[in-house]
Design a protein around this motif. Sequence first.
Motif, mmCIF file in Angstrom:
data_model
loop_
_atom_site.group_PDB
_atom_site.id
_atom_site.type_symbol
_atom_site.label_atom_id
_atom_site.label_comp_id
_atom_site.label_asym_id
_atom_site.label_seq_id
_atom_site.Cartn_x
_atom_site.Cartn_y
_atom_site.Cartn_z
ATOM 1 N N MET A 92 14.187 18.856 -7.008
ATOM 2 C CA MET A 92 13.973 18.666 -5.584
ATOM 3 C C MET A 92 14.401 19.948 -4.865
ATOM 4 S SD MET A 92 15.643 15.778 -3.050
ATOM 5 C CE MET A 92 14.937 14.467 -4.001
ATOM 6 N N PRO A 93 13.467 20.645 -4.205
ATOM 7 C CA PRO A 93 13.806 21.880 -3.500
ATOM 8 C C PRO A 93 14.794 21.636 -2.357
ATOM 9 C CG PRO A 93 11.427 21.633 -3.727
ATOM 10 C CD PRO A 93 12.056 20.351 -4.148
ATOM 11 N N ILE A 94 15.708 22.583 -2.187
ATOM 12 C CA ILE A 94 16.701 22.506 -1.114
ATOM 13 C C ILE A 94 16.297 23.462 0.001
ATOM 14 C CG2 ILE A 94 19.098 22.981 -0.473
ATOM 15 C CD1 ILE A 94 19.871 22.221 -3.335
ATOM 16 N N VAL A 95 16.312 22.948 1.232
ATOM 17 C CA VAL A 95 16.059 23.764 2.421
ATOM 18 C C VAL A 95 17.261 23.599 3.339
ATOM 19 C CG1 VAL A 95 14.575 24.142 4.424
ATOM 20 C CG2 VAL A 95 13.556 23.424 2.248
ATOM 21 N N THR A 96 17.928 24.721 3.657
ATOM 22 C CA THR A 96 19.065 24.652 4.578
ATOM 23 C C THR A 96 18.601 25.035 5.974
ATOM 24 O OG1 THR A 96 19.853 26.944 4.344
ATOM 25 C CG2 THR A 96 20.626 25.333 2.704
ATOM 26 N N LEU A 97 19.295 24.496 6.969
ATOM 27 C CA LEU A 97 18.953 24.744 8.366
ATOM 28 C C LEU A 97 20.150 25.314 9.122
ATOM 29 C CD1 LEU A 97 17.136 21.371 9.104
ATOM 30 C CD2 LEU A 97 16.086 23.551 8.485
ATOM 31 N N THR A 98 19.942 26.450 9.757
ATOM 32 C CA THR A 98 20.925 27.060 10.644
ATOM 33 C C THR A 98 20.181 27.389 11.931
ATOM 34 O OG1 THR A 98 22.069 28.056 8.752
ATOM 35 C CG2 THR A 98 22.582 28.948 10.926
ATOM 36 N N THR A 99 20.588 26.764 13.047
ATOM 37 C CA THR A 99 19.867 26.967 14.302
ATOM 38 C C THR A 99 20.839 27.083 15.476
ATOM 39 O OG1 THR A 99 19.651 24.665 15.042
ATOM 40 C CG2 THR A 99 18.045 25.440 13.421
ATOM 41 N N ASP A 100 20.259 27.420 16.619
ATOM 42 C CA ASP A 100 21.001 27.403 17.879
ATOM 43 C C ASP A 100 20.551 26.223 18.743
ATOM 44 O OD1 ASP A 100 18.481 28.271 18.611
ATOM 45 O OD2 ASP A 100 19.169 29.997 19.768
ATOM 46 N N TYR A 101 19.983 25.199 18.111
ATOM 47 C CA TYR A 101 19.447 24.054 18.850
ATOM 48 C C TYR A 101 20.519 23.160 19.457
ATOM 49 C CZ TYR A 101 14.810 24.844 16.722
ATOM 50 O OH TYR A 101 13.612 25.358 16.337
ATOM 51 N N GLY A 102 21.721 23.145 18.901
ATOM 52 C CA GLY A 102 22.751 22.219 19.362
ATOM 53 C C GLY A 102 22.461 20.820 18.831
ATOM 54 N N ASN A 103 23.322 19.886 19.165
ATOM 55 C CA ASN A 103 23.153 18.511 18.681
ATOM 56 C C ASN A 103 22.796 17.540 19.797
ATOM 57 O OD1 ASN A 103 23.723 19.048 15.932
ATOM 58 N ND2 ASN A 103 25.894 19.188 16.421
ATOM 59 N N ASN A 131 16.900 29.808 -5.656
ATOM 60 C CA ASN A 131 15.614 29.294 -5.168
ATOM 61 C C ASN A 131 15.740 28.316 -4.003
ATOM 62 O OD1 ASN A 131 14.153 30.850 -7.012
ATOM 63 N ND2 ASN A 131 14.354 29.278 -8.579
ATOM 64 N N SER A 132 16.931 28.150 -3.450
ATOM 65 C CA SER A 132 17.051 27.373 -2.215
ATOM 66 C C SER A 132 16.422 28.203 -1.101
ATOM 67 C CB SER A 132 18.519 27.112 -1.876
ATOM 68 O OG SER A 132 19.121 26.299 -2.857
ATOM 69 N N LEU A 133 15.847 27.505 -0.116
ATOM 70 C CA LEU A 133 15.235 28.176 1.023
ATOM 71 C C LEU A 133 16.171 28.024 2.215
ATOM 72 C CD1 LEU A 133 12.785 29.548 2.396
ATOM 73 C CD2 LEU A 133 11.928 27.246 2.867
ATOM 74 N N HIS A 134 16.506 29.124 2.875
ATOM 75 C CA HIS A 134 17.429 29.097 3.997
ATOM 76 C C HIS A 134 16.668 29.429 5.275
ATOM 77 C CE1 HIS A 134 20.640 28.789 1.086
ATOM 78 N NE2 HIS A 134 20.023 29.758 0.425
ATOM 79 N N LEU A 135 16.485 28.424 6.114
ATOM 80 C CA LEU A 135 15.747 28.571 7.357
ATOM 81 C C LEU A 135 16.746 28.804 8.491
ATOM 82 C CD1 LEU A 135 12.959 28.410 8.685
ATOM 83 C CD2 LEU A 135 13.274 25.948 8.882
#
Length: 70
Positions: free
Chosen positions: A1-12, A62-66
């Motif tokens: 199962m591919p892993i995609v991480t999320l780092t944003t400035d969207y807030g919660n 091979n994890s994808l970091h968005l």
Amino acid sequence: MPIVTLTTDYGNASHSVAALKGYLLSKCKGIQLVDISHQVKPFDNIGGAYIAKNAAVNFPTNSLHLIIVN
């Protein structure tokens, strides 16, 4: 199962994180989403890169970091 991480400035406080996750899950079947942070300061590209870099080294190859910082 591919892993995609999320780092944003969207807030919660808005719907943006949920909308992004919904979109990714509908387009990329079988991925595993991992939140690194959604509290990066707006326009702080350096801070976003620092947070993502220091977390990314602990993920499998091979994890994808968005990283989305507007």
